[in-house]
Structure formats: C-alpha cells, structure tokens
Design a protein around this motif. Sequence first.
Motif, PDB file in Angstrom:
ATOM      1  N   UNK A   1      19.248 -19.959  72.787  1.00  0.00           N
ATOM      2  CA  UNK A   1      17.978 -19.234  72.896  1.00  0.00           C
ATOM      3  C   UNK A   1      17.038 -19.700  71.788  1.00  0.00           C
ATOM      4  N   UNK A   2      15.814 -19.988  72.140  1.00  0.00           N
ATOM      5  CA  UNK A   2      14.834 -20.423  71.153  1.00  0.00           C
ATOM      6  C   UNK A   2      14.011 -19.240  70.687  1.00  0.00           C
ATOM      7  N   UNK A   3      13.147 -19.506  69.723  1.00  0.00           N
ATOM      8  CA  UNK A   3      12.336 -18.436  69.170  1.00  0.00           C
ATOM      9  C   UNK A   3      11.290 -17.910  70.124  1.00  0.00           C
ATOM     10  N   UNK A   4      11.035 -18.602  71.235  1.00  0.00           N
ATOM     11  CA  UNK A   4      10.000 -18.128  72.140  1.00  0.00           C
ATOM     12  C   UNK A   4      10.570 -17.734  73.489  1.00  0.00           C
ATOM     13  N   UNK A   5      11.884 -17.758  73.633  1.00  0.00           N
ATOM     14  CA  UNK A   5      12.497 -17.444  74.907  1.00  0.00           C
ATOM     15  C   UNK A   5      13.220 -16.106  74.836  1.00  0.00           C
ATOM     16  N   UNK A  36      12.277 -12.562  69.138  1.00  0.00           N
ATOM     17  CA  UNK A  36      12.774 -13.117  70.398  1.00  0.00           C
ATOM     18  C   UNK A  36      14.122 -13.816  70.224  1.00  0.00           C
ATOM     19  N   UNK A  37      14.309 -14.483  69.095  1.00  0.00           N
ATOM     20  CA  UNK A  37      15.553 -15.222  68.889  1.00  0.00           C
ATOM     21  C   UNK A  37      16.750 -14.294  68.709  1.00  0.00           C
ATOM     22  N   UNK A  38      16.519 -13.105  68.147  1.00  0.00           N
ATOM     23  CA  UNK A  38      17.633 -12.237  67.776  1.00  0.00           C
ATOM     24  C   UNK A  38      17.796 -11.007  68.659  1.00  0.00           C
ATOM     25  N   UNK A  39      17.018 -10.916  69.730  1.00  0.00           N
ATOM     26  CA  UNK A  39      17.141  -9.798  70.664  1.00  0.00           C
ATOM     27  C   UNK A  39      17.664 -10.349  71.984  1.00  0.00           C
ATOM     28  N   UNK A  40      18.845  -9.897  72.395  1.00  0.00           N
ATOM     29  CA  UNK A  40      19.523 -10.505  73.538  1.00  0.00           C
ATOM     30  C   UNK A  40      19.739  -9.567  74.720  1.00  0.00           C
ATOM     31  N   UNK A  41      19.863  -8.270  74.472  1.00  0.00           N
ATOM     32  CA  UNK A  41      20.230  -7.344  75.545  1.00  0.00           C
ATOM     33  C   UNK A  41      19.084  -6.437  75.965  1.00  0.00           C
ATOM     34  N   UNK A 101       5.203  -8.431  58.865  1.00  0.00           N
ATOM     35  CA  UNK A 101       5.934  -9.154  57.811  1.00  0.00           C
ATOM     36  C   UNK A 101       7.436  -8.876  57.874  1.00  0.00           C
ATOM     37  N   UNK A 102       7.890  -8.355  59.008  1.00  0.00           N
ATOM     38  CA  UNK A 102       9.304  -8.020  59.189  1.00  0.00           C
ATOM     39  C   UNK A 102       9.994  -9.066  60.059  1.00  0.00           C
ATOM     40  N   UNK A 103      11.092  -9.618  59.576  1.00  0.00           N
ATOM     41  CA  UNK A 103      11.908 -10.541  60.355  1.00  0.00           C
ATOM     42  C   UNK A 103      13.204  -9.827  60.728  1.00  0.00           C
ATOM     43  N   UNK A 104      13.479  -9.737  62.016  1.00  0.00           N
ATOM     44  CA  UNK A 104      14.658  -9.001  62.462  1.00  0.00           C
ATOM     45  C   UNK A 104      15.911  -9.861  62.388  1.00  0.00           C
ATOM     46  N   UNK A 105      17.024  -9.212  62.118  1.00  0.00           N
ATOM     47  CA  UNK A 105      18.319  -9.881  62.076  1.00  0.00           C
ATOM     48  C   UNK A 105      18.948  -9.875  63.469  1.00  0.00           C
ATOM     49  N   UNK A 106      19.967 -10.700  63.710  1.00  0.00           N
ATOM     50  CA  UNK A 106      20.601 -10.766  65.029  1.00  0.00           C
ATOM     51  C   UNK A 106      21.041  -9.390  65.540  1.00  0.00           C
ATOM     52  N   UNK A 107      20.623  -9.074  66.761  1.00  0.00           N
ATOM     53  CA  UNK A 107      20.994  -7.852  67.484  1.00  0.00           C
ATOM     54  C   UNK A 107      20.441  -6.573  66.859  1.00  0.00           C
ATOM     55  N   UNK A 108      19.542  -6.690  65.904  1.00  0.00           N
ATOM     56  CA  UNK A 108      19.013  -5.486  65.248  1.00  0.00           C
ATOM     57  C   UNK A 108      18.317  -4.567  66.250  1.00  0.00           C
ATOM     58  N   UNK A 109      17.472  -5.135  67.098  1.00  0.00           N
ATOM     59  CA  UNK A 109      16.735  -4.329  68.072  1.00  0.00           C
ATOM     60  C   UNK A 109      17.697  -3.766  69.112  1.00  0.00           C
TER      61      UNK A 109
END
Length: 225
Positions: A1-5, A36-41, A101-109
């Motif tokens: 998954x890319x940052x825009x997908x 986008x990169x760290x939100x999967x579900x 200014x917030x960068x989310x971590x994997x699966x955080x959302x």
Amino acid sequence: MTGVDQVDTGAAPELTVIVVSYNTRALTLACLDTLFANTHRTQMRVVVLDNASADGSAEAVRARFPQVECIASAENLGFARANNQVAAAAQTPWLLLLNPDTETHPDAIDNLLAFAKAHPRAGIVGGRTVFPDGSLNPASCWRRIGVWSLLTQITGLSRRFPNSGLFNYEGIGGWRRDSVREVDIVVGCFLMISTALWRRLGGFDLRYFMYGEDADLCLRARALG
C-alpha cells in the motif's frame, strides 16, 4: 500500500476524517501520507479544509491526493468553525478530528474506531500521542481544571513534579497513556466522536476561534453522561 492508496471494498465509508490546515503544506501532506498508508480496515471519507493558506496547501493536497475532498476557504474560519462546517455535511456514523501536524502510526485509526464501537458510552475517544523522537506527548488528554490544579500551577508544583498524580492533577501526571481510562478532556488533535453525539452537542461552540473548544465539547459531553 502506498501513501496515496486505500483498499476500496465498495463499502460505504463509516468515518469522516477532518483535517483543518493553515499554512502547513508539508505537514499536511505528511499527515495524509501516513493516514492512508497506515489505515487498512477503515473506509474513510477524508476532508481537508484549508483556512486561506498562503503556502499553496490546497493546491498541493489536490494534486497529490485526488481522493481527498479539499475545501479552500477564502478566509480563515478558525478551528471550531472549520470543523463545524465539514461535520455538518458528514454522512458517516463517526468523525475523526486530526491535526495537520499529526502523523498516524500503523493501524492507529483502525484500532481507535474499533475501540469506539466497542465502547459507545465513551462518546468521545482519543489515543496516545508521541513526539517525533518517540517520547510521550502527554497533551493528548487532561482532567478538567479545578481549584487544586490551579493552585499547583500557580505555585509551580505541577511543573516541578510533572510525573506526580497529586501535584500534576490536571495533566494526569505519571500516567503513560498506555492503558484505558476515563478522562475529562480529549484534545482535538486526535479526537473521535460519534456523529450523532457531535450533532446532539451542536459541534464546537463558535465563541472559541482556536483553543479551548475541545475542552468545552468534552465537558458538555460529560454533562450528558
């Protein structure tokens, strides 16, 4: 998954992510990249409202993230009014306010939404925030201000003993934000709320242009139980 997908399952989005930007072009792009990169579900509708930035923020978001709804305001509406404007048109059951200014971590959302669904009585939920070096940023939540917390601030005790739950009462000193607990205030940099509750509360109080509106919202929510 890319940052825009983002994986498109054809399902209707259940979360509207609202990002209000103001002259934060590079930060906003990084915010969206990680979102986008760290939100999967989670199927999301992502809206950026740009408050009349002079740094080309809106144009950059539109060019890099065509899937994002970008609203370029002709004036600086402030944080409260901008969020209210986007939330008024939301058709998803959940809202997430996310600072540019917030960068989310994997699966955080994904994890936060799952928690919100599992604990609907919470009404408003937030997550642990850290600084770029990974150290804890304790300003993700607070206790409401009171006579004791005012006294410890005036006397400097809260600054002298930041890890003390007694002397840093408002800042919940000593808690690493790594367990589940009730708090009085979830800060608006990373705040998830059901759309139904947001509308019951009437959104942010527009007497707040910026700062304090999230505390007011949370305390009004607590007053409803």
